[in-house]
Enzyme design. Structure first.
Site, PDB file in Angstrom:
ATOM      1  N   LYS A  33       0.864  -1.189   0.000  1.00  0.00           N
ATOM      2  CA  LYS A  33       0.000   0.000   0.000  1.00  0.00           C
ATOM      3  C   LYS A  33       0.893   1.229   0.000  1.00  0.00           C
ATOM      4  O   LYS A  33       2.025   1.177   0.480  1.00  0.00           O
ATOM      5  CB  LYS A  33      -0.875   0.017   1.261  1.00  0.00           C
ATOM      6  CG  LYS A  33      -2.109   0.895   1.131  1.00  0.00           C
ATOM      7  CD  LYS A  33      -3.206   0.193   0.389  1.00  0.00           C
ATOM      8  CE  LYS A  33      -4.419   1.074   0.188  1.00  0.00           C
ATOM      9  NZ  LYS A  33      -5.560   0.292  -0.303  1.00  0.00           N
TER      10      LYS A  33
HETATM   11  P1  NAD Z   1     -12.917   8.233  -2.600  1.00  0.00           P
HETATM   12  O1  NAD Z   1     -11.908   9.268  -2.279  1.00  0.00           O
HETATM   13  O2  NAD Z   1     -13.383   8.061  -3.997  1.00  0.00           O
HETATM   14  O3  NAD Z   1     -14.240   8.441  -1.719  1.00  0.00           O
HETATM   15  C1  NAD Z   1     -14.259   8.627  -0.339  1.00  0.00           C
HETATM   16  C2  NAD Z   1     -15.548   9.360  -0.015  1.00  0.00           C
HETATM   17  O4  NAD Z   1     -15.710   9.410   1.400  1.00  0.00           O
HETATM   18  C3  NAD Z   1     -15.557  10.804  -0.535  1.00  0.00           C
HETATM   19  O5  NAD Z   1     -16.804  11.068  -1.127  1.00  0.00           O
HETATM   20  C4  NAD Z   1     -15.341  11.617   0.736  1.00  0.00           C
HETATM   21  O6  NAD Z   1     -15.930  12.910   0.651  1.00  0.00           O
HETATM   22  C5  NAD Z   1     -16.018  10.749   1.771  1.00  0.00           C
HETATM   23  N1  NAD Z   1     -15.511  10.975   3.122  1.00  0.00           N
HETATM   24  C6  NAD Z   1     -14.236  11.178   3.518  1.00  0.00           C
HETATM   25  N2  NAD Z   1     -14.168  11.333   4.847  1.00  0.00           N
HETATM   26  C7  NAD Z   1     -15.436  11.225   5.295  1.00  0.00           C
HETATM   27  C8  NAD Z   1     -16.018  11.292   6.576  1.00  0.00           C
HETATM   28  N3  NAD Z   1     -15.290  11.517   7.659  1.00  0.00           N
HETATM   29  N4  NAD Z   1     -17.363  11.132   6.683  1.00  0.00           N
HETATM   30  C9  NAD Z   1     -18.118  10.898   5.591  1.00  0.00           C
HETATM   31  N5  NAD Z   1     -17.621  10.833   4.348  1.00  0.00           N
HETATM   32  C10 NAD Z   1     -16.294  10.990   4.202  1.00  0.00           C
HETATM   33  O7  NAD Z   1     -12.328   6.869  -2.006  1.00  0.00           O
HETATM   34  P2  NAD Z   1     -12.706   5.388  -2.396  1.00  0.00           P
HETATM   35  O8  NAD Z   1     -11.759   4.925  -3.422  1.00  0.00           O
HETATM   36  O9  NAD Z   1     -14.174   5.287  -2.600  1.00  0.00           O
HETATM   37  O10 NAD Z   1     -12.303   4.620  -1.040  1.00  0.00           O
HETATM   38  C11 NAD Z   1     -13.146   4.577   0.082  1.00  0.00           C
HETATM   39  C12 NAD Z   1     -12.710   3.428   0.981  1.00  0.00           C
HETATM   40  O11 NAD Z   1     -12.746   2.210   0.223  1.00  0.00           O
HETATM   41  C13 NAD Z   1     -11.297   3.524   1.532  1.00  0.00           C
HETATM   42  O12 NAD Z   1     -11.268   2.931   2.813  1.00  0.00           O
HETATM   43  C14 NAD Z   1     -10.490   2.679   0.580  1.00  0.00           C
HETATM   44  O13 NAD Z   1      -9.299   2.174   1.166  1.00  0.00           O
HETATM   45  C15 NAD Z   1     -11.475   1.577   0.298  1.00  0.00           C
HETATM   46  N6  NAD Z   1     -11.221   0.854  -0.960  1.00  0.00           N
HETATM   47  C16 NAD Z   1     -11.201   1.473  -2.167  1.00  0.00           C
HETATM   48  C17 NAD Z   1     -10.986   0.741  -3.314  1.00  0.00           C
HETATM   49  C18 NAD Z   1     -11.036   1.358  -4.690  1.00  0.00           C
HETATM   50  O14 NAD Z   1     -11.003   0.590  -5.678  1.00  0.00           O
HETATM   51  N7  NAD Z   1     -11.146   2.649  -4.849  1.00  0.00           N
HETATM   52  C19 NAD Z   1     -10.752  -0.642  -3.233  1.00  0.00           C
HETATM   53  C20 NAD Z   1     -10.780  -1.256  -1.986  1.00  0.00           C
HETATM   54  C21 NAD Z   1     -11.022  -0.494  -0.859  1.00  0.00           C
END
Ligand code: NAD
Length: 474
Positions: free
Chosen positions: A105
């Site tokens: 990561k």
């Molecule tokens: P992203 O940046 O696209 O979206 C995150 C969202 O959460 C945003 O809309 C943001 O405004 C919101 N957010 C941030 N802090 C917040 C809070 N305190 N309260 C409410 N909303 C909040 O990120 P993502 O890629 O969707 O990732 C989200 C989670 O999923 C992370 O934990 C990431 O590690 C996990 N994840 C992502 C992927 C991927 O393919 N993108 C894969 C596996 C896991």
């Protein structure tokens, strides 16, 4: 448990809970648990007339398979403990869904909203350069992907930077996944993690006895859902379960508050509002609540935390009313909260399984890049022509017999359509999510000492990693 552990400690506590039920030698157990290395880089970029120094990390948790795989996160909260916890989760996740990768990561301490696109490009390229020159970005050794704060745009810059540094590497496109289609990406990658959450929920509800453990019956149809974070993962998960499975999204929690509507929120319209205004406030399709966190405690059938780690913790776990939580984000439930929720009988579909759709489709993208051909290109038309032959024959038989029969509406079009890349990716993802769920639930149901899906997931995963190390002679 009285004090809240750090994210890294939480992952270790969960690992230990499972490892205690296994017959592992102490040496092998420690080898699997520890993070192999974490590289810290500080670099300067000249921006707005001065040199700004950024700190980034790339952590490699386990190299029992190479390349190692794991996203790059851009956020001001990034720190070593978090990156190491996320790298460990990647190892366990890849083993659970059987993608042939070790876990890694990365993260960069930067607020992507504070810089314009041109500035972000310079920052990202410089970070990519720093990692690539140490083989921490490399198609055979270490392959990043999007995570919080990064997406297709950043992946396109990274692959371009890598190509500039490795002009004769024929496999350069495979150095990173989550790229846009025109830069070597694959169809269905953007939606993959949210799609995987949907497939995971569908598989869960295929087993009435599993749903019963959460006090639920039936299918996703009519279930009330609360989503936290309408980013890549949360948006797609919420959109798919509401549009395709009949679930009712009654609340969406974002950074600036929450929107509540017990009749259901239209996810696409809310997403458009967030893109236009930067938050959920002012959205007309529901009631605005400033204290978003409080909505995690609102009643619902399914809670989907899809924003960040540690949001369900010792301070609020006892008040959570959902009977099923699917961890779309990584680590949204701390080890302490996990214990409280288990005692309450809440069923938790754990992160290492629930959000594995991203790495699964990243695996398909990596394979596509190495094979230099899009999935379906060789067989699609051939499949269509064979299907056409069958339809022609059926129609000929019908025309020549006295018994007049016709094909049902829409059958012909559906049957004739050969599978393109998107259909194949979704099929591969669905298969992966189903298989992984079945391997977890088997352990959950067969072993009396396994009370929850998280421990079951760790058991499956640690066992596979242990076998892999053992076969290497460790
Ligand atoms: P992203 O940046 O696209 O979206 C995150 C969202 O959460 C945003 O809309 C943001 O405004 C919101 N957010 C941030 N802090 C917040 C809070 N305190 N309260 C409410 N909303 C909040 O990120 P993502 O890629 O969707 O990732 C989200 C989670 O999923 C992370 O934990 C990431 O590690 C996990 N994840 C992502 C992927 C991927 O393919 N993108 C894969 C596996 C896991």
């Amino acid at each position: 448990m009285t004090a809240e552990p750090s994210f890294r400690e939480s992952v270790d506590l969960m690992f230990n809970r499972a490892a205690d039920l296994m017959d592992l030698s102490p040496g092998l157990r420690e080898k699997i648990r520890v993070c192999n290395s974490t590289y810290t880089v500080r670099f300067g970029v000249r921006l707005r007339g001065e040199i700004v120094t950024f700190t980034g990390y790339r952590s490699v948790h386990s190299e029992h398979f190479e390349p190692v795989k794991g996203g790059l996160r851009f956020s001001l909260d990034v720190h070593q403990d978090e990156v190491e916890a996320l790298a460990a989760l990647m190892t366990y996740k890849c083993a659970l869904v059987q993608t042939p990768f070790g876990g890694s990561k990365g993260g960069l301490c930067v607020d992507p909203r504070a810089w314009d696109a041109h500035e972000m490009e310079r920052i990202t390229r410089r970070f990519a350069y720093e990692l690539a020159k140490r083989d921490l970005i490399d198609p055979a050794q270490n392959v990043p992907a999007p995570d919080m704060g990064t997406g297709e745009r950043e992946m396109a810059w990274i692959v371009d930077e890598y190509r500039r540094m490795n002009t004769t590497d024929i496999n350069a496109a495979a150095c990173v996944t989550g790229k846009p289609l025109n830069a070597g990406g694959i169809q269905g990658r953007v939606e993959a993690t949210g799609r995987g959450v949907q497939y995971a929920l569908r598989e869960f509800f295929r087993y009435p006895e599993d749903a019963a453990k959460a006090g639920l019956t039936g299918t996703l149809d009519g279930k009330t859902v609360i989503v936290q974070g309408l980013g890549n993962v949360g948006y797609h998960a919420a959109k798919f379960v509401s549009e395709e499975d009949g679930a009712i999204v009654t609340a969406v929690i974002e950074r600036d508050g929450a929107i509540v509507n017990r009749d259901g929120i239209n996810i696409d319209i809310l997403k458009e509002h967030i893109i236009e205004t930067g938050g959920v406030k002012g959205f007309l399709g529901g009631e605005y609540v400033e204290d978003g966190k409080a909505i995690l405690e609102m009643d619902c059938d399914i809670l989907i935390p899809a924003a960040m780690e540690g949001v369900i913790n010792l301070s609020n776990a006892a008040n959570v009313k959902a009977s099923l939580i699917i961890e779309a984000a990584n680590g949204p439930i701390t080890a302490g909260a996990d214990e409280i929720l288990r005692e309450k009988g809440v069923v938790i579909i754990p992160d290492m399984y629930a959000n594995a759709g991203g790495v699964t489709v990243s695996y398909f993208e990596w394979v596509k890049n190495l094979s230099h051909i899009r999935f379906g290109r060789m067989q699609r038309r051939q499949e269509e022509s064979r299907h056409q032959q069958l339809i022609d024959e059926l129609e000929r038989l019908s025309a020549s017999s006295d018994l007049k029969w016709t094909l049902s509406d829409g059958f012909k079009e559906k049957y004739l359509k050969g599978a393109g890349e998107l259909e194949l990716v979704r099929s591969g993802l669905d298969d992966t999510m189903r298989e992984a769920y079945q391997s977890m639930r088997q352990v959950w149901h067969e072993r009396d000492d396994v009370e929850d899906l998280r421990v079951a997931a760790y058991l499956v995963s640690i066992d596979r990693i242990a076998q892999s190390y053992t076969s290497k002679g460790l």
